[in-house]
Design an enzyme around this catalytic site. Structure first.
Site, PDB file in Angstrom:
ATOM      1  N   CYS A  86       0.894  -1.379  -0.119  1.00 35.15           N
ATOM      2  CA  CYS A  86      -0.174   0.305   0.014  1.00 35.15           C
ATOM      3  C   CYS A  86       0.914   1.063  -0.154  1.00 35.15           C
ATOM      4  CB  CYS A  86      -1.291  -0.086   1.425  1.00 35.15           C
ATOM      5  SG  CYS A  86      -1.887  -0.735   1.457  1.00 35.15           S
ATOM      6  N   HIS A 331      -9.394   3.664  -1.956  1.00 35.00           N
ATOM      7  CA  HIS A 331      -7.167   2.723  -1.249  1.00 35.00           C
ATOM      8  C   HIS A 331      -7.248   2.480  -2.850  1.00 35.00           C
ATOM      9  CE1 HIS A 331      -4.259   1.940   0.258  1.00 35.00           C
ATOM     10  NE2 HIS A 331      -4.060   0.916   1.064  1.00 35.00           N
TER      11      HIS A 331
END
Length: 377
Positions: A86, A331
Site C-alpha cells: 500500500c 484506496h
C-alpha cells in the site's frame, strides 16, 4: 547534491472497483497522469530522466515503463515499478527524490492500481487436484503472522482501545468532509478527467455515525471494523513531477521541497501501525515536530487504524485529512501514497494553506513510509 522539489501533481478520479473506471487497465490510468504531470511543468518530455510508479496487483511487465510509453514519452525514457504494497506510491516518490539528489533532472513518480482489471492468478495443481485461485500475496512467511488486513487492524483497534463509536464517527467525518470538498470544487485542480470520469465515486452524503452503527463486524466475532469504517477497494492513478531545486527556481514556479523521507518496519501482524515510526523518523530528519506541520495526510485504510496511530502519535484526528481521506475517497493500493502527496500539493501550493506537510501510509507486511515537505515560492 540538489534538493528535490515537486512542481506538479495530478491524479485521476478514484473509482470504486468495478464501477466508473472498471474498463481501464493500469497503463490506461497511469499514462494520462504521467503525461499530465510532465505537461504541467512546461518542460520538454525528452528531459524526463525516469518514470517510477508503485503498483501491487497489475499485470507485471514493468508497469512504469509501459505507462511511460502510453504517456507518449520518448522511448529513451526508462521506467521502474515499485512494490511496497500500500505504500508503493509514496515509496516511488521517495525513490524519485533520491534520483534527483543523485543528479537526475525531471523524474515522474507516483502509483497506479486497477483492481478491476487485475489478472486472476492460480496456484499450480498438486497431483490430481484442481488449480487453486491465488487470492492475495502473502504478507509474512508463516501463517501465524500472515493475517488479513481487516483482521489485523481490528485487533490493532482493540489493543489500542479505539471504540466502535469513535471509528464510525471518524468514518462519517471523512465522508462528510469529502462530499463538502467535492461540492465546492476543492479537488478540481488536481483531477484529470479520464474516460469521461471527472469525480471520485465513493464519497457519500448523509452517512452518519448512527447509520454506520447498524453494520455488522466484517472480520471477527465481536469486532469493531465494518465495511462502513473501512476503505473501499479502488482504481486510480496519481503522479508528481520532481526536479532539482535549481530547475524549480529557473522556472519560477512554486513547489514542494521534499525535506525528509523515512521507511520503517513493524510486526507483520499489526501492519497498520507502520506509519507511526516512519512519521517520527521523517519528522526527526526534517527537524520538525507535528505541531509545526500545517497539513497532514494519513492514508485512512481503516478508521480504527488511523485513530490508533493518531493516539500513539498524540495527534488530534481533526487535523488529519481535512478534506476527507481514503475512507471516503477509496484506496487504490499502489497509488494511495501518491494520492496523499497530490493532496498536499493542492492544499499547500495551489491554495497556499500553510508551509509544511506530512504524508504517511502503512503497508502490508508491517511497513510504513512517510514524507515531510515544505512549500517554497
Amino acid at each position: 547534491m540538489s534538493d528535490p522539489v515537486i512542481i506538479s501533481a495530478v491524479r485521476t478520479p478514484i473509482g470504486t472497483a468495478k464501477h466508473s473506471l472498471r474498463d481501464l487497465t493500469v497503463e490506461q490510468l497511469a499514462g494520462p497522469v504521467v503525461a499530465a504531470a510532465v505537461r504541467r511543468t512546461g518542460l520538454d518530455a525528452a528531459t524526463v530522466h525516469d518514470v517510477v510508479l508503485g503498483n501491487c496487483l497489475g499485470p507485471g511487465g514493468n508497469v512504469a515503463r509501459v505507462s511511460a510509453l502510453a504517456a507518449g514519452l520518448p522511448d529513451t525514457v526508462p521506467g521502474l515499478t515499485v512494490d511496497r504494497q500500500c505504500a508503493s506510491g509514496l515509496a516511488a516518490i521517495d525513490l524519485s527524490a533520491q534520483l534527483v539528489r543523485s543528479g537526475a533532472g525531471l523524474v515522474v513518480a507516483g502509483g497506479v492500481e486497477s483492481a478491476s482489471t487485475a489478472p486472476w492468478r492460480f496456484w499450480p495443481p498438486v497431483g490430481d487436484a484442481e488449480p487453486v485461485r491465488y487470492e492475495r500475496a502473502p504478507f509474512a512467511p508463516t501463517a501465524a503472522d500472515d493475517l488479513d488486513m481487516g483482521l489485523s487492524n481490528d485487533l490493532l483497534a482493540a489493543e489500542a482501545g479505539v471504540t466502535r463509536a469513535r471509528q464510525d464517527a471518524y468514518a462519517a467525518r471523512s465522508h462528510a468532509l469529502a462530499v463538502a470538498a467535492q461540492q465546492r470544487g476543492a479537488f478540481a485542480d488536481e483531477l484529470l478527467t479520464v474516460a469521461g470520469v471527472d469525480r471520485d465515486d465513493r464519497p457519500r452524503a448523509g452517512l452518519t455515525p448512527e447509520r454506520l452503527a447498524r453494520l455488522r463486524p466484517a472480520f471477527r466475532e465481536g469486532g469493531t471494523v465494518t465495511a462502513g469504517n473501512s476503505c473501499g477497494i479502488s482504481d486510480g492513478a496519481a503522479a508528481v513531477a520532481v526536479v532539482p531545486a535549481e530547475t524549480q527556481q529557473r522556472l519560477g514556479v512554486p513547489g514542494l521541497r521534499i525535506l525528509a523521507t523515512a521507511t520503517s518496519g513493524v510486526s507483520p501482524t499489526r501492519p497498520g501501525v507502520g506509519l507511526v515510526p516512519a512519521t517520527r523518523l521523517a519528522l526527526q530528519r526534517a527537524g520538525l515536530t507535528l505541531d509545526q506541520v500545517d497539513v497532514i495526510e494519513l492514508n485512512e485504510a481503516f478508521a480504527g487504524q488511523v485513530l490508533a496511530c493518531c493516539d500513539e502519535l498524540e495527534l488530534d484526528p481533526d487535523r488529519v485529512c481535512r478534506e476527507g481521506g481514503a475512507l471516503a475517497l477509496g484506496h487504490p493500493w499502489g497509488a494511495s501514497g501518491a494520492v496523499l502527496m497530490v493532496r498536499l500539493f493542492t492544499q499547500l501550493v495551489t491554495r497556499g494553506q500553510g508551509r509544511h506537510g506530512l504524508a504517511a501510509i502503512a503497508a502490508g507486511g508491517g511497513m510504513g513510509v512517510a514524507a515531510v515537505v515544505e512549500r517554497i515560492p
